[in-house]
Write an enzyme that holds these catalytic residues in place. Structure first.
Site, short mmCIF file in Angstrom:
data_model
loop_
_atom_site.label_atom_id
_atom_site.label_comp_id
_atom_site.label_asym_id
_atom_site.label_seq_id
_atom_site.Cartn_x
_atom_site.Cartn_y
_atom_site.Cartn_z
N TYR A 58 5.37 -3.37 -0.89
CA TYR A 58 3.96 -2.97 -0.75
C TYR A 58 3.66 -1.81 -1.68
CZ TYR A 58 3.93 -5.89 3.39
OH TYR A 58 4.03 -6.95 4.24
N ASN A 106 -3.10 2.55 -6.95
CA ASN A 106 -2.91 3.63 -5.97
C ASN A 106 -1.53 3.56 -5.35
OD1 ASN A 106 -5.64 3.75 -6.51
ND2 ASN A 106 -6.17 4.28 -4.43
N ARG A 116 -0.12 1.23 2.53
CA ARG A 116 -0.63 0.93 3.86
C ARG A 116 -1.88 0.07 3.77
NH1 ARG A 116 -0.60 5.40 8.61
NH2 ARG A 116 -0.11 3.92 10.20
N ASN A 137 -6.97 -10.47 5.21
CA ASN A 137 -7.32 -11.56 4.32
C ASN A 137 -6.40 -12.77 4.43
OD1 ASN A 137 -8.68 -12.73 2.03
ND2 ASN A 137 -6.80 -12.30 0.94
N CYS A 171 1.81 -13.99 0.21
CA CYS A 171 2.06 -12.67 0.81
C CYS A 171 3.49 -12.59 1.33
CB CYS A 171 1.06 -12.37 1.89
SG CYS A 171 0.13 -13.77 2.46
N HIS A 172 4.13 -13.74 1.46
CA HIS A 172 5.51 -13.72 1.97
C HIS A 172 6.47 -13.11 0.96
CE1 HIS A 172 5.08 -17.63 -0.12
NE2 HIS A 172 6.26 -17.31 -0.58
N SER A 183 9.43 -1.51 1.48
CA SER A 183 10.22 -0.83 0.44
C SER A 183 11.71 -0.85 0.78
CB SER A 183 9.75 0.60 0.29
OG SER A 183 9.90 1.25 1.51
N GLU A 211 13.70 -19.71 -1.42
CA GLU A 211 13.44 -19.42 -2.83
C GLU A 211 14.63 -18.75 -3.51
OE1 GLU A 211 9.71 -17.70 -3.61
OE2 GLU A 211 8.66 -19.44 -2.85
#
Length: 84
Positions: A23, A32, A37, A46, A53-54, A59, A81
């Site tokens: 992220y 940014n 977050r 969304n 998004c998977h 971190s 994958e």
DNA sequence: TAGTTGACCGGAA
DNA sequence: ATTCCGGCCAACT
């Protein structure tokens, strides 16, 4: 106007298969570095099957959630994958 | 406009 | 290694 959410979506969509991004990385790419977050919040709000998004993980390498099948699904996809 | 929430991160105990 | 705390940002109500 391009909001962070739009940039994030674009970035996440560009993540190559078999690769994972944190992220924080996405936030940094969005402009940014501290918006990690916000990135997560946007992703959750969304729903979009076009956005892998998977491939976005914490971190620390751990996963937090998935609105498209749950953590199990996410883990399964990444494993499939070739991501460890 | 202001207040609340959350798929985060980094440091401290 | 695990748990707790504070801080930053965007979206939602």
């Amino acid at each position: 106007m391009k909001t962070i959410a739009d940039k994030v979506r674009d970035i996440v969509r560009k993540i190559p298969k078999g690769k994972t991004m944190t992220y924080k990385e996405v936030a940094t790419r969005a402009g940014n570095p501290k918006a990690a977050r916000a990135v997560g919040a946007v992703m959750r709000s969304n729903y979009d099957p076009s956005i892998p998004c998977h491939r976005v993980i914490a971190s620390d390498g751990s996963m937090r959630g998935y609105n498209r099948g749950g953590i199990e699904r996410k883990h399964e996809i990444l494993f499939d994958e070739g991501v460890r």
